[in-house]
Design a protein around this motif. Sequence first.
Motif, PDB file in Angstrom:
ATOM      1  N   ARG A 154       0.818  -1.202   0.000  1.00  0.00           N
ATOM      2  CA  ARG A 154       0.000   0.000   0.000  1.00  0.00           C
ATOM      3  C   ARG A 154       0.854   1.255   0.000  1.00  0.00           C
ATOM      4  O   ARG A 154       2.013   1.232   0.364  1.00  0.00           O
ATOM      5  CB  ARG A 154      -0.841   0.034   1.267  1.00  0.00           C
ATOM      6  CG  ARG A 154      -1.839  -1.052   1.370  1.00  0.00           C
ATOM      7  CD  ARG A 154      -2.703  -0.720   2.557  1.00  0.00           C
ATOM      8  NE  ARG A 154      -3.899  -1.533   2.566  1.00  0.00           N
ATOM      9  CZ  ARG A 154      -4.020  -2.611   3.329  1.00  0.00           C
ATOM     10  NH1 ARG A 154      -3.024  -2.995   4.096  1.00  0.00           N
ATOM     11  NH2 ARG A 154      -5.136  -3.303   3.313  1.00  0.00           N
ATOM     12  N   THR A 155       0.239   2.354  -0.383  1.00  0.00           N
ATOM     13  CA  THR A 155       0.886   3.639  -0.230  1.00  0.00           C
ATOM     14  C   THR A 155       0.832   3.991   1.250  1.00  0.00           C
ATOM     15  O   THR A 155      -0.225   3.922   1.863  1.00  0.00           O
ATOM     16  CB  THR A 155       0.108   4.721  -1.009  1.00  0.00           C
ATOM     17  OG1 THR A 155      -0.264   4.167  -2.253  1.00  0.00           O
ATOM     18  CG2 THR A 155       0.956   5.952  -1.183  1.00  0.00           C
ATOM     19  N   GLN A 160       3.561   6.727   8.556  1.00  0.00           N
ATOM     20  CA  GLN A 160       4.164   5.422   8.258  1.00  0.00           C
ATOM     21  C   GLN A 160       5.447   5.604   7.463  1.00  0.00           C
ATOM     22  O   GLN A 160       6.460   4.941   7.724  1.00  0.00           O
ATOM     23  CB  GLN A 160       3.187   4.553   7.458  1.00  0.00           C
ATOM     24  CG  GLN A 160       2.019   4.006   8.274  1.00  0.00           C
ATOM     25  CD  GLN A 160       1.025   3.272   7.395  1.00  0.00           C
ATOM     26  OE1 GLN A 160       0.701   3.714   6.298  1.00  0.00           O
ATOM     27  NE2 GLN A 160       0.516   2.150   7.883  1.00  0.00           N
ATOM     28  N   GLY A 181      -4.555   0.619  15.072  1.00  0.00           N
ATOM     29  CA  GLY A 181      -5.082   1.012  13.779  1.00  0.00           C
ATOM     30  C   GLY A 181      -4.270   2.083  13.075  1.00  0.00           C
ATOM     31  O   GLY A 181      -4.686   2.647  12.071  1.00  0.00           O
ATOM     32  N   LYS A 184       0.813  -0.104  12.116  1.00  0.00           N
ATOM     33  CA  LYS A 184       2.147  -0.591  12.499  1.00  0.00           C
ATOM     34  C   LYS A 184       2.529  -1.822  11.678  1.00  0.00           C
ATOM     35  O   LYS A 184       3.649  -1.934  11.202  1.00  0.00           O
ATOM     36  CB  LYS A 184       2.178  -0.951  13.998  1.00  0.00           C
ATOM     37  CG  LYS A 184       1.992   0.244  14.918  1.00  0.00           C
ATOM     38  CD  LYS A 184       2.134  -0.148  16.379  1.00  0.00           C
ATOM     39  CE  LYS A 184       0.939  -0.939  16.910  1.00  0.00           C
ATOM     40  NZ  LYS A 184      -0.337  -0.202  16.900  1.00  0.00           N
ATOM     41  N   THR A 185       1.561  -2.721  11.523  1.00  0.00           N
ATOM     42  CA  THR A 185       1.851  -3.953  10.788  1.00  0.00           C
ATOM     43  C   THR A 185       2.341  -3.633   9.376  1.00  0.00           C
ATOM     44  O   THR A 185       3.282  -4.241   8.873  1.00  0.00           O
ATOM     45  CB  THR A 185       0.589  -4.837  10.717  1.00  0.00           C
ATOM     46  OG1 THR A 185       0.043  -4.914  12.039  1.00  0.00           O
ATOM     47  CG2 THR A 185       0.918  -6.219  10.232  1.00  0.00           C
TER      48      THR A 185
HETATM   49  P1  ADP Z   1      -1.986  -1.641  13.817  1.00  0.00           P
HETATM   50  O1  ADP Z   1      -1.114  -2.850  13.680  1.00  0.00           O
HETATM   51  O2  ADP Z   1      -1.223  -0.388  14.081  1.00  0.00           O
HETATM   52  O3  ADP Z   1      -3.139  -1.800  14.764  1.00  0.00           O
HETATM   53  P2  ADP Z   1      -2.713  -2.295  11.124  1.00  0.00           P
HETATM   54  O4  ADP Z   1      -1.384  -2.378  10.485  1.00  0.00           O
HETATM   55  O5  ADP Z   1      -3.444  -3.554  11.399  1.00  0.00           O
HETATM   56  O6  ADP Z   1      -2.643  -1.386  12.422  1.00  0.00           O
HETATM   57  O7  ADP Z   1      -3.596  -1.329  10.211  1.00  0.00           O
HETATM   58  C1  ADP Z   1      -4.926  -0.995  10.535  1.00  0.00           C
HETATM   59  C2  ADP Z   1      -5.784  -1.086   9.295  1.00  0.00           C
HETATM   60  O8  ADP Z   1      -5.399  -0.097   8.336  1.00  0.00           O
HETATM   61  C3  ADP Z   1      -5.632  -2.411   8.613  1.00  0.00           C
HETATM   62  O9  ADP Z   1      -6.888  -2.811   8.141  1.00  0.00           O
HETATM   63  C4  ADP Z   1      -4.702  -2.141   7.481  1.00  0.00           C
HETATM   64  O10 ADP Z   1      -4.930  -3.034   6.416  1.00  0.00           O
HETATM   65  C5  ADP Z   1      -5.015  -0.703   7.116  1.00  0.00           C
HETATM   66  N1  ADP Z   1      -3.856   0.030   6.611  1.00  0.00           N
HETATM   67  C6  ADP Z   1      -2.634   0.096   7.176  1.00  0.00           C
HETATM   68  N2  ADP Z   1      -1.812   0.910   6.483  1.00  0.00           N
HETATM   69  C7  ADP Z   1      -2.542   1.365   5.440  1.00  0.00           C
HETATM   70  C8  ADP Z   1      -2.264   2.272   4.351  1.00  0.00           C
HETATM   71  N3  ADP Z   1      -1.072   2.850   4.210  1.00  0.00           N
HETATM   72  N4  ADP Z   1      -3.258   2.518   3.489  1.00  0.00           N
HETATM   73  C9  ADP Z   1      -4.466   1.942   3.626  1.00  0.00           C
HETATM   74  N5  ADP Z   1      -4.791   1.094   4.627  1.00  0.00           N
HETATM   75  C10 ADP Z   1      -3.861   0.816   5.527  1.00  0.00           C
END
Ligand code: ADP
Length: 732
Positions: A154-155, A160, A181, A184-185
């Motif tokens: 993703r962008t 991030q 949300g 981080k992942t």
């Molecule tokens: P965290 O681990 O911080 O709780 P996640 O990495 O699970 O957050 O991301 C939260 C949601 O946002 C997920 O559904 C993920 O797929 C989405 N997401 C993360 N980064 C992006 C991005 N750059 N653009 C669009 N969606 C994103």
Amino acid sequence: MAHLLQILVPTPAHSNLRGPLSYTSEEALPQGSIVKVPLGKREVLGVVYGEAQVFEPESTQAKAYNYKPIGAHLEGLTPLGADWMDLVEFTANYYQRSMGEVAIAALPAPLKTLTGAQIQKKLKKWQAQQTQADQADATAKESSSNSPAAQVHRTLSTEQEQALQTIQSQEGPFLLFGSTGSGKTEVYLQCIEALLDQDPQAQVLIMVPEINLTPQLEQRIRERFRRQLRPSAFVTLHSELTPAQRLNAWLAAHFDHAQIILGTRMSIFASIPRLKLIVVDEEHDASYKQQEGARYSARDLAVYRASITRSKVILGSATPSLESWYHTLETRPSSIEEGPAKSKRARYLRIDMPSRIGDAQLPELNRVDMNYQPKYTLISEPLLKAMREKIANNEQVLILLNRRGYSPVLYCSGCGWKSQCKHCSAFKVFHKADRTLRCHHCGDTQRVPRQCPTCANQDINMLGLGTERLEETLKEALSDLSRPGQSGVEVLRIDADSTKTKDSLKNQLERVHRGEVDVLIGTQMIAKGHDFRRVTLVAALEVDSALFSNDFRATERLFALLMQAAGRSGRDANFKRDSAPELWVQTFNPQHPMFQFLKTHDFPGFAQSQLLERQGANMPPFCSQALIKAESRTQENAQRFLNEIKALSHQVIVGLVERGLLASDEDIFIYSPIPMSMRKVANVERAQLLMESKSRKHLQLFLAELKEVMHTSKLNATTVQRWVIDIDPQSL
Ligand code: ADP
Ligand code: ZN
Ligand code: ZN
């Protein structure tokens, strides 16, 4: 020419044999070689430590010791690396265990039981399987070359992007402090992608608290790296694998065939020769601390392992542990006396990602003051009303209650009888489904009595609320409600009782994700990590005991739990809804300062207030602690043993001061033995002795010496069944 080898073998925890043992061998096997050796009457697994020496059978030493020859050398296995040996040695020293115990516990069980020849056969088979799987995948990829590429990345958001750049340009260790949300992942994944582009051979270790709670993550990673990696380059390592699966995963990592290793705390000991990056997700989670054998913190070992392998390490959390948070502060007074004037540079580099992806909002906090609710209220009217609105709007509700069963205690109003467990200092819990009283500590189970066992009174009452009862109560309270296009309201309970059978957790979670469930009830197992898209209301019940616990970490854990739970709500910015996400807490103490920070989602503020409190009381991270726990038939014996250790400790401290190794006998503080908070489990009495020092080093020095002295002194350990040292204990 014969050689003498130093070999790490699994010696018992408190035995005198703590170092490596000597064996003879024809070959000068290099350090890290895995061998079988005789030990007493058994043959055990061993790991060669250090360099081989020439063995002179005629020397007086050889004659005096009568060294035994090693058994099989597991030739197919390349030696374990120097960094792995270093990690094992560090762990053994820091957690006061023997190196052999740590080393052998870290190796997969089949290596211990199979013969050399059997292992060779397994290895061959494993290699053939890998090749086959990868070829099949390559063919599949070719034939589907014009189908959409598997998961393009993703962008990134600005935050991030900045996080990624910081991680790539700085050394770390990094504390990625990002709201639930915040993505981080995604940052971890793109770090890995960039690393693999730059170094296609690199290996990465991703640690998570529990794999089965977040099956989506595994899937997400697998799909993500299809472009860069063979499918067999992804493995998981956790305790629910069969021994054979675990062996395969271990071999894959050891032969640098696996490049992404996703695992729980045990994976920190995997052999990963080309390790370049370690991610510790939800780094605050208590499950990173091992609770038996060497009681290591996989998170802390990750930081150590990264430093010796020059890997990067990312600790990620929305609610970091206060220890890690403290390490990010630039001015860290190391003690009250030294005062803030003497500051230290931060050990970890903090990266902030405060915003949630898209427009997803963090929920608003509502406190229900239970002092103003009718007596025995389980679910208050205002909460029920809010839930009904959400459900009518086709949104989901999640309720956290950390007690399974129907009711935690039964009691008799006639004579005061309570459902106390005979074997434990705990109550037996009433489970309505099978009409039993069950002790959650020793497992003792009986049918629920129809009348009071002591006075025959028919009127037995229930005290308190468990998940089963909550489920029943809510089904009833919401029975008049129906959702648009659906029949009745669907209430689902997820806890250890509802998820006993294989795949039941997975199936239940899938139902939630498919939107079949309106109200999800669960213990803390549902608060972590899940990405529930349609949840807009999260409620936590019965949180008060944690606010006034004897354990100084209880508030920190509750805050983290509530923040995590809050993070389950309102995650999807695209999910159309009319109302903002909500977090509800029912409490008798709505004025507790913690709630102010929760209301504003202010982790830094909360951390600061907790650190000030801890500094004032000189508690971790402002001091280091070790706990000695003893178990015996009687509390008296357990405490007597600990009192002997206490007396011995004072001698040790005096000795260390005399030798100039400690500045003063006040460097180490030894408390008095006390019963553990769970004083009795399964008829075993438990007591603990707390020791602390402002200096981690001094405490280490002292403990090493204490163990030495305990071995040589006539300490009478026969009255205790078991004793252990827990370094950096996570609960008191
Ligand atoms: P965290 O681990 O911080 O709780 P996640 O990495 O699970 O957050 O991301 C939260 C949601 O946002 C997920 O559904 C993920 O797929 C989405 N997401 C993360 N980064 C992006 C991005 N750059 N653009 C669009 N969606 C994103
Ligand atoms: Zn009674
Ligand atoms: Zn019991």
